[in-house]
Design an enzyme around this catalytic site. Structure first.
Site, PDB file in Angstrom:
ATOM      1  N   GLU A 137       8.458   9.924  65.141  1.00  0.00           N
ATOM      2  CA  GLU A 137       7.911   9.163  66.278  1.00  0.00           C
ATOM      3  C   GLU A 137       6.741   8.272  65.806  1.00  0.00           C
ATOM      4  O   GLU A 137       6.001   8.644  64.890  1.00  0.00           O
ATOM      5  CB  GLU A 137       7.407  10.207  67.288  1.00  0.00           C
ATOM      6  CG  GLU A 137       6.758   9.694  68.543  1.00  0.00           C
ATOM      7  CD  GLU A 137       6.307  10.871  69.442  1.00  0.00           C
ATOM      8  OE1 GLU A 137       6.397  12.050  69.021  1.00  0.00           O
ATOM      9  OE2 GLU A 137       5.864  10.589  70.571  1.00  0.00           O
ATOM     10  N   LYS A 187      10.421   6.271  75.417  1.00  0.00           N
ATOM     11  CA  LYS A 187      10.192   7.689  75.757  1.00  0.00           C
ATOM     12  C   LYS A 187       9.928   7.852  77.258  1.00  0.00           C
ATOM     13  O   LYS A 187       8.999   7.252  77.808  1.00  0.00           O
ATOM     14  CB  LYS A 187       9.004   8.203  74.954  1.00  0.00           C
ATOM     15  CG  LYS A 187       8.729   9.697  75.089  1.00  0.00           C
ATOM     16  CD  LYS A 187       7.574  10.102  74.173  1.00  0.00           C
ATOM     17  CE  LYS A 187       7.361  11.594  74.099  1.00  0.00           C
ATOM     18  NZ  LYS A 187       6.292  11.952  73.140  1.00  0.00           N
ATOM     19  N   CYS A 228      10.631  12.999  70.857  1.00  0.00           N
ATOM     20  CA  CYS A 228       9.786  14.196  70.872  1.00  0.00           C
ATOM     21  C   CYS A 228       9.865  15.011  72.172  1.00  0.00           C
ATOM     22  O   CYS A 228      10.852  15.669  72.412  1.00  0.00           O
ATOM     23  CB  CYS A 228       8.352  13.794  70.525  1.00  0.00           C
ATOM     24  SG  CYS A 228       7.451  15.185  69.787  1.00  0.00           S
ATOM     25  N   VAL A 246       4.063  19.178  68.045  1.00  0.00           N
ATOM     26  CA  VAL A 246       2.859  19.962  67.756  1.00  0.00           C
ATOM     27  C   VAL A 246       2.949  21.399  68.283  1.00  0.00           C
ATOM     28  O   VAL A 246       2.238  22.273  67.797  1.00  0.00           O
ATOM     29  CB  VAL A 246       1.577  19.287  68.332  1.00  0.00           C
ATOM     30  CG1 VAL A 246       1.305  17.984  67.609  1.00  0.00           C
ATOM     31  CG2 VAL A 246       1.684  19.058  69.831  1.00  0.00           C
TER      32      VAL A 246
END
Ligand code: ACM
Length: 264
Positions: free
Chosen positions: A39, A110, A143, A170
């Protein structure tokens, strides 16, 4: 069909060094038909402000990053799916692009923004396209989209053979555990290209993954190291939605009973 990903750490807010790094990685990559990158590969991720993100964004009609990717695709006769910080008028989008030897094939913006991205980017409004290329039908996600099963299903219903999932993950391994399940439930290939490294308070979790239409993990990278993986994929497996002699993943759906999804 040879497809895979690059797992590395894009350089934050330094376009020149960033292209040098990507060039080094691409030079090491074996021949492929499709490569997936993480990304926001043209800019890095963890911006202090919208102004900072704007300064390192690119208009897709005039993008050094896309020109660079096209050069590689021409030289190696391949296609690349990559995250990109997209400027469109006054808006910023956390987008994924598909680039081939002739240049930009198309984009996805996104839809589901994560944490502070909500202060910087606009939620995507370019739909969920599937691109028909000489190599196969390619869908794109970015993501945090991973946690919404609807988007995977829509891309599968539109005929995607492979879903390229450009990521800066993350949360600790959640997506990496879910991606093979999305592949299984939709009977498609999924390639998650995740980055590594740290930007301020965020550490990215690597473990880039390729999953096959039966949910098998073809490969998964380590969490902290650079990695390049290219494997043979057989898109005929993704096109066969027959689960048993009497069950077809798409034919057996009951969409007339799913209308609550639109209203709840
Ligand atoms: C994310 O959506 N970059 C976690």
């Amino acid at each position: 069909m040879k497809a895979g990903f690059l797992q590395y750490s894009p350089v934050f807010c330094d376009p020149e060094k960033n292209l040098l790094k990507l060039s080094e990685m691409l030079d090491k990559a074996p021949d492929s038909d499709l490569l997936v990158l993480p990304e926001l590969c043209n800019s890095g991720y963890n911006f202090e402000s919208r102004e900072q993100a704007m300064a390192f964004s690119e208009n897709l009609n005039d993008s050094k990053f896309i020109d660079f990717l096209q050069g590689y695709c021409q030289k190696r006769n391949t296609w690349i799916a990559s995250g990109i910080n997209e400027r469109s008028g006054d808006s910023l989008f956390n987008s994924a692009i598909l680039v081939g030897p002739a240049g930009l094939v198309g984009k996805y913006q996104k839809i589901h923004l994560f944490l502070n991205e909500k202060d910087i980017f606009s939620p995507g409004n370019a739909g969920l396209p599937v691109f028909d290329t000489p190599k196969g039908k390619i869908g794109l996600l970015v993501c945090f989209d991973w946690i919404f099963p609807e988007v995977w299903r829509i891309l599968a219903l539109k005929g995607a053979d492979v879903i390229c999932h450009c990521s800066n993950l993350v949360l600790p391994g959640f997506a990496q555990r879910s991606v093979p399940v999305h592949a299984l439930l939709n009977h498609v290939y999924v390639i998650t290209a995740n980055r590594i490294g740290t930007e301020k308070d965020l550490t990215f979790t690597g473990m880039s993954t390729i999953a096959d239409p039966s949910g098998n993990v073809i490969c998964q990278s380590p969490p902290e190291n650079e990695d390049i993986a290219v494997f043979d994929l057989d898109f005929a497996l993704a096109r066969n939605k027959q689960i048993t002699p009497r069950n077809n993943l798409f034919v057996d759906r009951r969409p007339e009973l799913y209308k609550d999804l639109l209203t709840l």
